[in-house]
Design a protein around this motif. Sequence first.
Motif, short mmCIF file in Angstrom:
data_model
loop_
_atom_site.label_atom_id
_atom_site.label_comp_id
_atom_site.label_asym_id
_atom_site.label_seq_id
_atom_site.Cartn_x
_atom_site.Cartn_y
_atom_site.Cartn_z
N ALA A 1 -106.29 38.66 -73.00
CA ALA A 1 -106.63 37.34 -72.85
C ALA A 1 -108.19 37.33 -72.25
O ALA A 1 -108.96 36.70 -72.33
CB ALA A 1 -105.93 36.47 -72.28
N GLN A 2 -108.09 38.23 -71.13
CA GLN A 2 -109.18 38.36 -70.30
C GLN A 2 -110.37 39.29 -70.84
O GLN A 2 -111.54 39.23 -70.74
CB GLN A 2 -108.92 39.03 -68.95
N THR B 1 -93.65 31.28 -72.40
CA THR B 1 -94.72 30.69 -73.31
C THR B 1 -94.88 31.16 -75.00
O THR B 1 -94.06 31.90 -75.03
CB THR B 1 -96.10 31.16 -72.83
N LYS C 1 -97.23 40.74 -78.85
CA LYS C 1 -97.27 39.80 -77.66
C LYS C 1 -95.83 39.66 -77.30
O LYS C 1 -94.88 39.60 -78.21
CB LYS C 1 -97.97 38.66 -78.12
N PRO D 1 -96.16 41.52 -70.60
CA PRO D 1 -96.91 40.35 -69.95
C PRO D 1 -98.13 41.01 -69.35
O PRO D 1 -99.36 40.24 -69.46
CB PRO D 1 -96.05 39.83 -68.84
N ALA D 2 -98.46 42.04 -68.73
CA ALA D 2 -99.60 42.70 -68.19
C ALA D 2 -100.59 42.91 -69.24
O ALA D 2 -101.76 42.50 -69.11
CB ALA D 2 -99.24 43.84 -67.32
N ASP E 1 -100.62 41.47 -72.21
CA ASP E 1 -100.79 40.02 -72.95
C ASP E 1 -101.87 39.35 -71.93
O ASP E 1 -102.95 38.78 -72.67
CB ASP E 1 -99.78 39.20 -73.20
N ASP E 2 -101.97 39.43 -70.83
CA ASP E 2 -102.86 38.92 -70.01
C ASP E 2 -104.31 39.58 -70.06
O ASP E 2 -105.27 39.00 -69.96
CB ASP E 2 -102.30 38.90 -68.46
#
Length: 330
Positions: free
Chosen positions: A108-109, A10, A97, A101-102, A104-105
């Motif tokens: 976002a939450q 992404t 970023k 990945p953890a 980044d997610d």
Amino acid sequence: MNVRRLIPSTALAGAVALGIVSLSACSGTSDAADKGSDGRLDVVASFYPMQYLAEQIGGGHVAVDTLTRPGVEPHDLELKPKQIGELGEADLVLYLKGIQPAVDDAIAQAGVKHTVDAATLTELEEHGTEVGHDHAGEEAGHDHASEEAGHDHASEAGADPHIWLDPVKYAEVAKGVGSALEKADPDHAADYRKNTEALVKKLGDLNTEFETGLKNTATKTFITTHSAFGYLAERYGLEQEGITGIDPESEPSPARIKELQDIAKKDKVSTVFFETLASDKTAKTLAGDTGLKTDVLDPLEGITDKSKGDDYIEVMQSNLAALKKALGAK
């Protein structure tokens, strides 16, 4: 872990510009953050290179918490629900970023008002793609010459996130972090500016040390298990040969081992480097097969008891000493 976990396919978000602060959809009408009960700004850093910036620039005006504990390989970090919840309570979150990945997610939450993505504060480039890199996200025959003007290389799947290992790029990121802290806590903007200037000077001095120390060497090639040093190599005119590419845990092919043996002989390589947070098995095997020595080249993803130094500057100076020895600096 595979390369896709390290560099997601992404796009890396954000414009490449100093001082950009990305605000979440939950942002309110004021830029100033609500401080903690002790009057300090609550800052969450994703891993050590971000922690160092926050502490150096924030000084006594910030309380810094780091998601990646010492000794934990940052690429493989898994967050607990409590940590994700606490992210939403932070005044400012500083992360990079594309490397975790953890994180980044979770960001976002969490809906944090002030978030700073270090990847947007300097220009990312592609390094370490010669081995173990997955170009599946790129079209075959892609012609870079035909790209539109202003194309952001940080958005490409092959972008190398290890910007902190180049003191010049790290200084660019520091300036952006300083601007973000000023915006989040304008009452102490003068102190943040002063601290940013002091850190940028230290990084400039470090850059001079590397330039001087690596100017005249017997060879320009070094072999490392983890291709984290692309920016450093490019900055100082060196050639990085990674055993496994940008993924520190992947296994090299027999063909790559043979290729490295030939490179070591041709370029008079003396040392195979490994890192503190990953296994040294592959480095020692290659070194044993080729009669080379091994040493540590620390990617500075975390400070532990095994680190050769107590902070970023000291560990980078240890890296410089190791490189000078291995490359035959004069």
